[in-house]
Design an enzyme around this catalytic site. Structure first.
Site, mmCIF file in Angstrom:
data_model
loop_
_atom_site.group_PDB
_atom_site.id
_atom_site.type_symbol
_atom_site.label_atom_id
_atom_site.label_comp_id
_atom_site.label_asym_id
_atom_site.label_seq_id
_atom_site.Cartn_x
_atom_site.Cartn_y
_atom_site.Cartn_z
ATOM 1 N N ASP A 196 -7.753 19.428 -13.437
ATOM 2 C CA ASP A 196 -8.125 18.074 -13.861
ATOM 3 C C ASP A 196 -7.890 18.018 -15.368
ATOM 4 O O ASP A 196 -8.643 18.591 -16.153
ATOM 5 C CB ASP A 196 -9.594 17.808 -13.514
ATOM 6 C CG ASP A 196 -10.025 16.387 -13.899
ATOM 7 O OD1 ASP A 196 -9.377 15.788 -14.779
ATOM 8 O OD2 ASP A 196 -11.010 15.899 -13.329
ATOM 9 N N ARG A 241 0.850 -1.212 0.000
ATOM 10 C CA ARG A 241 0.000 0.000 0.000
ATOM 11 C C ARG A 241 0.874 1.246 0.000
ATOM 12 O O ARG A 241 0.571 2.254 -0.639
ATOM 13 C CB ARG A 241 -0.934 -0.007 1.223
ATOM 14 C CG ARG A 241 -1.576 1.349 1.488
ATOM 15 C CD ARG A 241 -2.792 1.318 2.410
ATOM 16 N NE ARG A 241 -2.669 0.429 3.543
ATOM 17 C CZ ARG A 241 -1.977 0.705 4.664
ATOM 18 N NH1 ARG A 241 -1.300 1.830 4.783
ATOM 19 N NH2 ARG A 241 -1.946 -0.174 5.650
ATOM 20 N N LYS A 255 -8.658 7.030 -18.460
ATOM 21 C CA LYS A 255 -8.999 7.549 -19.794
ATOM 22 C C LYS A 255 -7.789 7.480 -20.729
ATOM 23 O O LYS A 255 -7.305 6.410 -21.007
ATOM 24 C CB LYS A 255 -9.562 8.956 -19.655
ATOM 25 C CG LYS A 255 -10.503 9.147 -18.459
ATOM 26 C CD LYS A 255 -11.769 8.317 -18.521
ATOM 27 C CE LYS A 255 -12.614 8.593 -17.283
ATOM 28 N NZ LYS A 255 -13.765 7.735 -17.122
ATOM 29 N N TYR A 302 -16.999 17.531 -14.251
ATOM 30 C CA TYR A 302 -17.447 16.135 -14.317
ATOM 31 C C TYR A 302 -18.466 15.870 -13.194
ATOM 32 O O TYR A 302 -18.254 16.312 -12.048
ATOM 33 C CB TYR A 302 -16.228 15.217 -14.195
ATOM 34 C CG TYR A 302 -16.576 13.772 -13.948
ATOM 35 C CD1 TYR A 302 -17.380 13.064 -14.839
ATOM 36 C CD2 TYR A 302 -16.098 13.105 -12.830
ATOM 37 C CE1 TYR A 302 -17.702 11.741 -14.606
ATOM 38 C CE2 TYR A 302 -16.404 11.780 -12.591
ATOM 39 C CZ TYR A 302 -17.216 11.108 -13.483
ATOM 40 O OH TYR A 302 -17.539 9.795 -13.251
HETATM 41 N N1 PLP Z 1 -12.335 13.693 -13.998
HETATM 42 C C1 PLP Z 1 -12.938 13.672 -15.203
HETATM 43 C C2 PLP Z 1 -12.834 14.881 -16.083
HETATM 44 C C3 PLP Z 1 -13.631 12.540 -15.609
HETATM 45 O O1 PLP Z 1 -14.238 12.541 -16.804
HETATM 46 C C4 PLP Z 1 -13.697 11.417 -14.740
HETATM 47 C C5 PLP Z 1 -14.433 10.214 -15.129
HETATM 48 O O2 PLP Z 1 -15.099 10.161 -16.126
HETATM 49 C C6 PLP Z 1 -13.069 11.492 -13.495
HETATM 50 C C7 PLP Z 1 -12.382 12.643 -13.159
HETATM 51 C C8 PLP Z 1 -13.127 10.348 -12.523
HETATM 52 O O3 PLP Z 1 -12.271 9.333 -12.896
HETATM 53 P P1 PLP Z 1 -12.451 7.792 -12.463
HETATM 54 O O4 PLP Z 1 -13.678 7.295 -13.162
HETATM 55 O O5 PLP Z 1 -11.193 7.146 -12.900
HETATM 56 O O6 PLP Z 1 -12.630 7.771 -10.980
#
Ligand code: PLP
Length: 387
Positions: A176, A52, A201, A104
């Site tokens: 982000d 971890r 992604k 998001y």
């Molecule tokens: N940030 C953005 C812009 C996203 O589109 C997403 C998920 O679609 C996330 C964060 C969250 O990521 P995760 O699904 O890997 O937790």
């Protein structure tokens, strides 16, 4: 790892961890699945003691991602949401977080519920509105979240300007960068303190792991984030790190191919009578075009559009597609479509969706690397099927 002074980011991500196996000289790094490690003696835990806390595969990936973003270090987490929640540990209870009103849906939900718990205060602001942003900064936020292009409306904001304003307000700026990856936008170079991503992604790019990463500019933030990631147990598994590093090696090729397809699709949508509006900052007519040209090396491969005929037309269109799969993710080699109203942004209150400009007939495409002509034919046939 390759010396980044002499080689490009494209080379460094291919070379990360290659040929470093001390045991058998394997070219690809082995996977270290062990949860625990033998101590040389009771007062010396050696380089690794517990999975971890530290793992060789996680370390290789973290090193590659930190180098790619130009940060002091990176923490690799078990999801993008874990990465976002992790940075909230840098602020104190009752501190104010400013986030985009059209971020998001999962980020919106997390911040809203952390605020309901009394862990933070949050203000969702239209970051394209300079006056609204200025007013929000006057409230002395401790952390400013930036997401560009926004999800799902592809609104582009001026990262350098917001980071400068955040700094003046005494706030940590966090970008982000999930939609673009550091190969298209370099948040730390534009003044951000932290760049994070859902590595689920583009970084991994094959829709077969869930992961995240936080890259910080300062050693101090890296230290604090590493401490919290271990304490809260949000670090990523060895296998996921191995897969993600494998995906990362082809990021440059995948992004180029997907972006080229996205440009063609956006142009095709411009000529469609059943389309009301297109959101793609790679189009000269898009309000985000100029900023995209100045702060990024490309618009990315996400496109959204409004279809005429409301929810029924949007649903029928999704159902008649064959190559584009109806799924709530993005950044993989395969093309996906989603209806934010009922999928990615269903976790937001309806009023918040409307305020953010998300209508029930908005469709979001994650354009993949399939052949351009097949993708265009799939879309064209679906428009014909619902007309
Ligand atoms: N940030 C953005 C812009 C996203 O589109 C997403 C998920 O679609 C996330 C964060 C969250 O990521 P995760 O699904 O890997 O937790």
């Amino acid at each position: 790892m390759t010396d980044s002074k002499n080689t490009t980011a494209e080379t460094n991500i291919v070379q990360a961890g290659i040929g470093i196996d001390p045991a058998h000289a394997s070219v690809a790094p082995p996977i270290y699945l062990s949860s625990t490690y033998v101590w040389p003696n009771p007062t010396d835990k050696g380089a690794y003691d517990y999975g971890r806390t530290k793992n060789p595969n996680r370390d290789i990936l973290a090193g590659a991602l930190a180098e790619l973003d130009g940060g002091a270090g990176a923490v690799v987490t078990s999801s993008g949401m874990a990465a976002i929640d992790l940075v909230l540990n840098l602020i104190s209870a009752d501190d104010l977080v400013i986030a985009p009103h059209d971020c998001y849906g999962g980020t919106h939900r997390l911040l809203t519920h952390r605020a309901k718990q009394g862990r933070i205060r949050v203000a969702f602001v239209d970051q394209t509105d300079a006056k609204a942003l200025e007013a929000a900064m006057a409230n002395k936020p401790a952390l400013v979240m930036i997401e560009t292009p926004s999800n799902p409306l592809m609104r582009v904001v001026d990262v350098a300007a917001i980071c400068t304003a955040a700094k003046s307000a005494g706030a940590i700026s966090v970008v982000d960068n999930t939609f673009l990856s550091p190969l298209r936008l370099k948040p730390l170079e534009l003044g951000a303190d932290i760049a994070l991503q859902s590595t689920t992604k583009y970084i991994n790019g094959h829709s077969d792991i869930i992961g995240g990463c936080v890259v910080a500019k300062s050693e101090d933030h890296v230290e604090q984030l590493t401490w919290w990631a271990n304490a809260a147990g949000v670090t990523a598994s060895a296998f996921d790190c191995h897969q993600t590093l494998r995906g990362l090696r082809t990021l440059a090729l995948r992004l180029d191919a997907a972006e080229s397809n996205a440009r063609s699709i956006a142009k095709f949508l411009q000529g469609q009578p059943q389309v009301n509006a297109i959101h793609y900052p790679g189009l000269e007519t898009d309000p985000g075009f100029a900023l995209t040209q100045s702060q990024q090396s490309g618009p990315g491969a996400m496109v959204s559009f409004e279809i005429k005929g409301g929810l029924d037309a949007a649903t029928a269109f999704c159902r008649s597609l064959e190559i584009f799969k109806l799924a709530a993710s993005l950044g993989g080699v395969e093309s996906l479509i989603c209806l934010p109203e009922t999928m990615t942004h269903a976790g937001m209150a309806e009023s918040a969706r409307r305020e953010a400009g998300i209508s029930e007939s908005l469709l979001r495409l994650s354009v993949g690397i399939e052949s351009e002509s097949d993708l265009l034919a799939d879309l064209s046939e679906s428009f014909a099927a619902i007309s």
